[in-house]
Design a protein around this motif. Structure first.
Motif, short mmCIF file in Angstrom:
data_model
loop_
_atom_site.label_atom_id
_atom_site.label_comp_id
_atom_site.label_asym_id
_atom_site.label_seq_id
_atom_site.Cartn_x
_atom_site.Cartn_y
_atom_site.Cartn_z
N PRO A 188 0.80 -1.23 0.00
CA PRO A 188 0.00 0.00 0.00
C PRO A 188 0.83 1.28 0.00
N HIS A 189 2.09 1.20 0.45
CA HIS A 189 2.89 2.43 0.54
C HIS A 189 3.67 2.69 -0.74
N LYS A 190 3.48 1.82 -1.73
CA LYS A 190 4.16 2.04 -3.01
C LYS A 190 3.11 2.30 -4.09
N ARG A 202 -2.14 4.70 -5.96
CA ARG A 202 -1.85 3.79 -4.85
C ARG A 202 -2.80 2.60 -4.99
N SER A 261 -4.73 1.32 -2.94
CA SER A 261 -6.02 1.56 -2.30
C SER A 261 -6.96 2.35 -3.20
N MET A 294 6.10 0.18 6.57
CA MET A 294 4.67 0.09 6.86
C MET A 294 4.40 0.28 8.35
N ARG A 303 1.34 9.21 3.47
CA ARG A 303 2.22 8.72 2.41
C ARG A 303 2.21 7.20 2.33
N MET A 304 1.89 6.56 3.44
CA MET A 304 1.82 5.10 3.45
C MET A 304 0.56 4.61 2.76
N GLY A 305 -0.29 5.53 2.35
CA GLY A 305 -1.52 5.12 1.69
C GLY A 305 -2.53 4.57 2.66
N LYS A 338 -6.65 6.70 5.46
CA LYS A 338 -8.10 6.72 5.62
C LYS A 338 -8.56 5.86 6.79
#
Ligand SMILES: Nc1ncnc2c1ncn2[C@@H]1O[C@H](COP(=O)(O)OP(=O)(O)OP(=O)(O)O)[C@@H](O)[C@H]1O
Ligand SMILES: [Mg+2]
Lengths: 341, 289
Positions: A87-89, A129, A131, B203, B284-286, B289
């Motif tokens: 998820p962070h990429k 992303r 997500s 993460m 930034r980690m997505g 939310k």
């Protein structure tokens, strides 16, 4: 790549899942594993990839034993049921990840990632992303990421399940085409029987941690080894009868067989039943349901057996009609009925 | 209507607590500008703040506290994460080991101080073992860790308590990341180390950062350990402030309050800066939310 699995056993702390499973695959082969939920398909994928420890048995890839090899050295890549995108990429970084691990320079790996994303029809999504993608889009990114690793053995764990019918068809074709291109050996886990029958060189049927049958789609469908295997493809009808003096006999049916004497059930599928002939097997129409491309008619034989037969085109039948059908049996399959029952 | 009363009832204890905190903070601020009618001080002034910032012992106390907080939080985070990772790699994320890890968290600070004195003083256990093994010619050769301006004894005591805290705090989260995404990374060709470095660690940064903040703020304002294990001078901020507060010279009171106010301000400022950093990281980690 040639894969050989010998007597593989895997257990979690909740109990044994795979019980002495063996399997051989030729280089470039496409094998589907079919089986009910919870039978251990994912566990088998993970065991091959080295993610779950095995309690017993051996796994060979190209003659080299990989049973004790660490995960990252196996060259077996799984597209997980739950995708597991990072998820962070970004999408592009996800696809480029295996190349990064191989030491490919940044510009080059992002270029390759972009190409692969094009092939799975995900061009233009590079900077999103995970997500921010739909389930089907995530599945395609996961597939592209696995392909980027250039696996020796690609393990697809229900990799098409979140795709709609059209996209699924395209992804299947894509996988088949890339398999040829990259000379990959592929195992596909699926619940979709038609998918397995149409795509695979061979199908392995798995029940409760064991492979009960392994063969070409034709063999597995037409020559099931047990009722369990036959029922998995559905639509089966069984006619009870007996074998005496080398002849199987059931009401209206008689043919020679090499089976030993005893009680048997004859496996029949709806394509054995032709109702246009003036045959000697009367059936009554019970229900008629229109399904779009075809119409399914439930027919009850005089012996009480229910047939679900699909017709294409207009069906001139009424509920309650009695028809003189005929049974044509080409490759009879008999299952012995144990005397205990 | 009923729901509203329920909410009000449920929030009442919290509101009460907040009111007490607000009153205390207000009291500190009022007294810090030299308004204490009971002592005959009625003219508000910023002199005490001026005094605070020009006093060498106060500034060195700020420095001592920052140093203790920084060393103990950074080191416990690094080591705690390593411990947690080691546990995950050997598959020990549940059961008995968790109780073992929790034990140090439950031990009171004063007791930890006694442990540390027994262990690390120059005639303590470590020194004697070193001497018995012939590593030290004399137990006095053992490095002086306690009661020194370096506050190493205090930092070590914090580490003893906080490394397990960090390990416990991040274990469940890191374990689940490692079991899914970390595994996927290894499957795609990353060694265990790279998978940790590329996936599991980044993460987990938001969770680690939260543990860091808790430890940092606690160690920054902590009183017992620097008092029991630290030097007489320079003192830690909390010790210095408490000393001023309990001084028999009542006119020291506003000064103590100004120190308190500065400590509060520093803590809040650090928490705020840190909080916004974590928030941005999270995004930034997505996972924002
Ligand atoms: N990590 C685990 N710990 C304990 N038991 C597990 C674990 N993973 C799977 N199992 C159990 O092992 C059995 C096989 O699971 P597996 O995931 O291999 O099934 P599957 O054939 O892939 O099923 P599905 O088609 O639903 O994906 C199940 O009974 C499941 O409950
Ligand atoms: Mg599964």
């Amino acid at each position: 790549m040639k894969l050989e699995i010998e007597n593989l056993s895997v257990a979690y702390d909740t109990g044994a899942v795979l019980h002495g499973l063996s399997l051989q695959m030729e280089e470039g082969e496409f094998l589907s594993i079919l089986g009910p939920s919870g039978c251990g398909k994912t566990t088998l994928m993970k065991a091959i990839a080295g993610i779950v420890p095995v309690q017993g048995g051996h796994i060979y890839l190209d003659g080299q034993e990989i049973t004790a090899l660490p995960i990252h050295k196996r060259g077996t890549v799984v597209v997980f049921q739950d995708m597991r995108l990072f998820p962070h990429k970004t999408v592009a970084e996800n696809v480029a990840f295996p190349l990064k691990m191989q030491g490919v320079a940044k510009g080059e790996r992002l270029r390759r990632a972009r190409e692969l994303l094009q092939t799975v029809q995900m061009g233009g999504y590079e900077n999103r992303r995970p997500s921010e993608l739909s389930g089907g889009q995530q599945q395609r990114v996961a597939l592209a990421r696995a392909l980027a690793a250039k696996p020796r053995l690609l393990l697809l764990d229900e990799a098409f399940s979140a795709l709609d019918e059209n996209l699924r068809e395209e992804m299947r074709n894509l996988v088949l085409q890339l398999k040829e291109e990259f000379q990959m050996t592929v195992i596909l886990v699926t619940h979709d029987r038609e998918e397995a029958l149409s795509m695979s060189d061979r199908i392995a049927l798995m029940f409760e941690g064991r492979l009960i049958q392994c063969g070409t789609p034709w063999q597995v469908y037409t020559q099931p080894v047990s009722r369990q295997a036959a029922d998995y493809f559905g639509n089966c009808v069984y006619l009870p009868g007996t074998v005496e003096q080398g002849m199987f006999t059931a009401p209206g049916i008689r043919f020679p067989t090499e089976k030993a004497e005893g009680n048997y059930e004859l496996l029949l599928r709806p394509d054995c039943l032709s109702i246009l002939d003036a045959g000697d097997y009367p059936v009554t129409v019970e229900t008629i349901s229109f399904r779009g491309s075809d119409t399914v008619v439930h027919l009850r034989g005089t012996d009480g057996v229910l047939w679900k037969k699909a017709f294409t085109g207009k069906v001139n039948l009424q509920v309650g009609d009695t028809l003189r059908a005929a049974l044509t049996i080409e490759n009879p399959v008999l299952f012995e009925v144990s005397s205990a029952q | 209507m009923k729901e509203k009363t329920a909410i009000i009832l449920l929030l009442a204890p919290f509101g009460l607590l907040m009111a007490v905190v607000a009153a205390a903070v207000g009291n500190v601020l009022v007294q810090s500008v030299g308004y204490i009618p009971a002592f005959g001080l009625t003219k508000p002034t910023l002199d005490y703040y001026l005094q605070v910032f020009t006093r060498a012992d106060f500034l060195s106390a700020v420095w001592v506290s920052l140093r203790i907080a920084l060393f103990s939080s950074v080191l416990s985070c690094i080591l705690g994460v390593l411990v947690s990772m080691a546990l995950i790699r050997c598959g020990k994320t549940r059961g008995g080991i968790l109780y073992a890890i929790r034990a140090p968290i439950l031990v009171p600070h004063a007791v930890v101080a006694v442990f540390i004195i027994q262990l690390l003083s120059q005639n303590g256990l470590a020194a004697r073992v070193g001497f018995a093994l012939g590593l030290l010619e004399d137990s006095a050769q053992f490095p002086q860790l306690l009661y020194t301006p370096g506050y190493w004894g205090t930092i070590l005591a914090y580490l003893w308590k906080e490394i397990p805290f960090v390990a416990y705090f991040v274990l469940a989260f890191m374990g689940s990341i490692s079991a899914t995404l970390g595994e996927a990374a290894e499957n795609l060709g990353a060694s265990a180390l790279r998978s940790f470095w590329e996936i599991t660690l980044p993460m987990s940064i938001p969770v680690i950062a939260r543990a860091f903040l808790i430890i940092f703020i606690f160690a920054f304002g902590g009183y017992e350990l620097p008092l029991l294990l630290g030097a007489t001078a320079p003192k830690a901020l909390s010790v210095q402030t408490y000393l001023a507060y309990t001084s028999p010279d009542l006119l020291q009171r506003p000064l103590a309050m100004a120190m308190n106010a500065v400590m509060l301000l520093l803590s809040s400022l650090l928490a705020l800066i840190f909080g916004s950093l974590v928030f941005r990281l999270n995004r930034r980690m997505g996972g924002g939310k």
